[in-house]
Design a protein around this motif. Structure first.
Motif, mmCIF file in Angstrom:
data_model
loop_
_atom_site.group_PDB
_atom_site.id
_atom_site.type_symbol
_atom_site.label_atom_id
_atom_site.label_comp_id
_atom_site.label_asym_id
_atom_site.label_seq_id
_atom_site.Cartn_x
_atom_site.Cartn_y
_atom_site.Cartn_z
ATOM 1 N N ALA A 103 24.106 -44.490 -12.462
ATOM 2 C CA ALA A 103 23.646 -43.159 -12.892
ATOM 3 C C ALA A 103 22.347 -43.281 -13.689
ATOM 4 C CB ALA A 103 24.729 -42.479 -13.732
ATOM 5 N N PHE A 104 22.236 -44.320 -14.522
ATOM 6 C CA PHE A 104 21.041 -44.524 -15.347
ATOM 7 C C PHE A 104 19.851 -44.832 -14.430
ATOM 8 C CE2 PHE A 104 18.256 -46.035 -18.648
ATOM 9 C CZ PHE A 104 18.739 -45.497 -19.821
ATOM 10 N N ALA A 105 20.077 -45.685 -13.427
ATOM 11 C CA ALA A 105 18.999 -46.037 -12.490
ATOM 12 C C ALA A 105 18.510 -44.796 -11.761
ATOM 13 C CB ALA A 105 19.499 -47.085 -11.492
ATOM 14 N N SER A 106 19.452 -43.929 -11.394
ATOM 15 C CA SER A 106 19.039 -42.720 -10.674
ATOM 16 C C SER A 106 18.355 -41.724 -11.617
ATOM 17 C CB SER A 106 20.249 -42.158 -9.916
ATOM 18 O OG SER A 106 20.539 -40.870 -10.271
ATOM 19 N N GLY A 107 18.803 -41.658 -12.889
ATOM 20 C CA GLY A 107 18.149 -40.785 -13.884
ATOM 21 C C GLY A 107 16.719 -41.234 -14.154
ATOM 22 N N LEU A 108 16.486 -42.521 -14.083
ATOM 23 C CA LEU A 108 15.160 -43.088 -14.347
ATOM 24 C C LEU A 108 14.157 -42.683 -13.274
ATOM 25 C CD1 LEU A 108 14.358 -44.875 -16.705
ATOM 26 C CD2 LEU A 108 14.734 -46.871 -15.278
ATOM 27 N N LYS A 109 14.693 -42.374 -12.091
ATOM 28 C CA LYS A 109 13.801 -42.012 -10.968
ATOM 29 C C LYS A 109 13.658 -40.513 -10.807
ATOM 30 C CE LYS A 109 16.133 -44.584 -8.022
ATOM 31 N NZ LYS A 109 16.601 -45.365 -6.862
#
Length: 411
Positions: free
Chosen positions: A404-410
């Motif tokens: 979820a964090f990786a996707s929020g970063l993008k």
């Protein structure tokens, strides 16, 4: 007749002089979100200094940072701009710079030598396309650890923790002594600054910058970041059932009363300790992280100056920018607010031990780490805050939180 003419001329001259002496003060409507006891005492220092300098400060406090920023933006867009409005020292106001909705204060910056006296990370936030669009008023470190001396004594803790593991061991001791180990207000922004405190200390500056500055998805997928999330979630065992929805200053009040042991909070919390007549080093302690080389997150507040063609409003904006950043107002404000002055050329003798430690650390550039809001745009910050809140409050696996964090970063 001649003497009569002379008399009339001298009377007119006297009236003109008196009118000039009693010229209307420069009115300044200032929107800000400082409403707690310590914050109100601090903003009053700026208001008093502005009034003494020939202005008339019109205070417009709006509870809640998001609400205050929205009010300011709505007024700017609606053609009824305030003279100045508070934002964090971050990318929050860069959109309205790009839309041409702010006046710059370049001549104040040049006259007061801002390029030389402000830290580079602050200048980067308030300067755009070579122009200064905000007056920074403080440096806050959002990840201080404040603790109750009586609570530590009760739990048999004799020294400040030097590592994260020692900190967890101290929380266990506080729990065993019947004290709330960690005072936390369960609000999304408080959960996020708690996470960032753990991230900076456990993950270290390199990983932190890879994630927030470089937005490196592989760094988020790493074992090192997994460890950060795991260590953050461990803290959930140490908050009380009353935590969700609690305001930050109510969490500080638990430490002030000795009902709680520790709070991880920005140094603005010291304003509440001061308002309760508590002294750093005597009634409460403070440390900015673990060990002598721990990263020091740099954050703060700044006032922007909405676009106007009214010459008096422009004069008021320049006077505000000059007064708020002046040495005397900076020291008076910081003493009440808990922050450290934006300038490096002030006399810190009247400030408390935590502020003095912060000022000394800021001289070591290797320890300075920009807070996430200086490195990522508001929409990404918001997405990441949602991820952290979700992970904190739900039974989510660390792996799912990483994704979820990786996707929020993008986003």
């Amino acid at each position: 007749m001649n003497s009569m003419k002379k008399l009339v001329v001298s009377v007119i001259a006297a009236v003109a002089t008196m009118s000039a002496a009693h010229a209307d003060p420069l009115k300044a409507t200032v929107i800000h979100w400082w409403t707690s006891g310590g914050e109100s005492a601090a903003i009053k220092q700026f208001a008093d200094a502005y009034n003494k300098a020939g202005g008339l400060w019109i205070d417009q406090a709006v509870a809640g940072a998001d609400q205050a920023r929205s009010t300011a933006i709505n007024r700017i867009m609606g053609g009824d701009p305030p003279t100045a409005a508070q934002f964090n020292t971050s990318k929050q106001f860069h959109d309205i710079i790009d839309q041409g909705l702010l006046n710059n204060v370049d001549d104040v910056a040049a006259k007061e030598n801002w390029d030389k006296i402000f830290p580079a990370s602050i200048i980067e936030s308030i300067k755009s396309n070579g122009h200064y669009y905000a007056a920074p008023v403080d440096i806050h470190m959002p990840a201080w650890f404040f603790y109750s001396k009586p609570a530590f004594q009760k739990a048999g803790i004799t020294k400040e923790p030097a590592t994260y593991d020692e900190f967890i061991a101290d929380l266990d001791k506080l729990k065993a002594a019947g004290v709330i180990p960690l005072a936390l207000g369960g609000q999304a922004w408080q959960e996020k600054i708690t996470f960032d405190a753990v991230f900076a200390d456990v993950g270290g500056p390199d990983l932190y910058l890879k994630v927030y500055r470089d937005r490196d998805v592989n760094a988020v997928k790493s074992d090192a970041f997994k460890k950060v999330l795991t260590q953050f979630k461990r803290l959930h065992n140490y908050v009380d059932p009353g935590s969700p929805g609690r305001n930050w200053n109510d969490a500080t009040a638990l430490v002030i009363s000795g009902k709680a042991g520790v709070q991880i909070m920005g140094d603005w919390a010291k304003g509440e300790f001061s308002a309760a007549n508590q002294t750093a080093g005597k009634d409460f302690g403070c440390f900015p992280g673990f060990g002598p080389h721990s990263p020091y997150l740099v954050a703060g507040d700044a006032f922007v100056f909405p676009k106007t063609d009214d010459p008096n409003a422009i004069k008021a904006q320049k006077l505000l920018a000059t007064v708020m950043t002046s040495p005397a107002a900076q020291v008076a404000f910081s003493a009440k607010k808990g922050s450290i002055p934006i300038r490096s050329d002030i006399d810190d003798s009247s400030l408390d031990m935590c502020a003095k430690e912060g000022i000394a650390i800021m001289k070591d550039k290797s320890r300075q780490l920009p807070n996430p809001e200086m490195l990522t745009p508001p929409d990404i910050n918001g997405a990441l805050q949602d991820v952290i809140t979700n992970f904190w409050n739900k039974n989510q696996s660390v792996e799912d939180a990483q994704k979820a964090f990786a996707s929020g970063l993008k986003s």
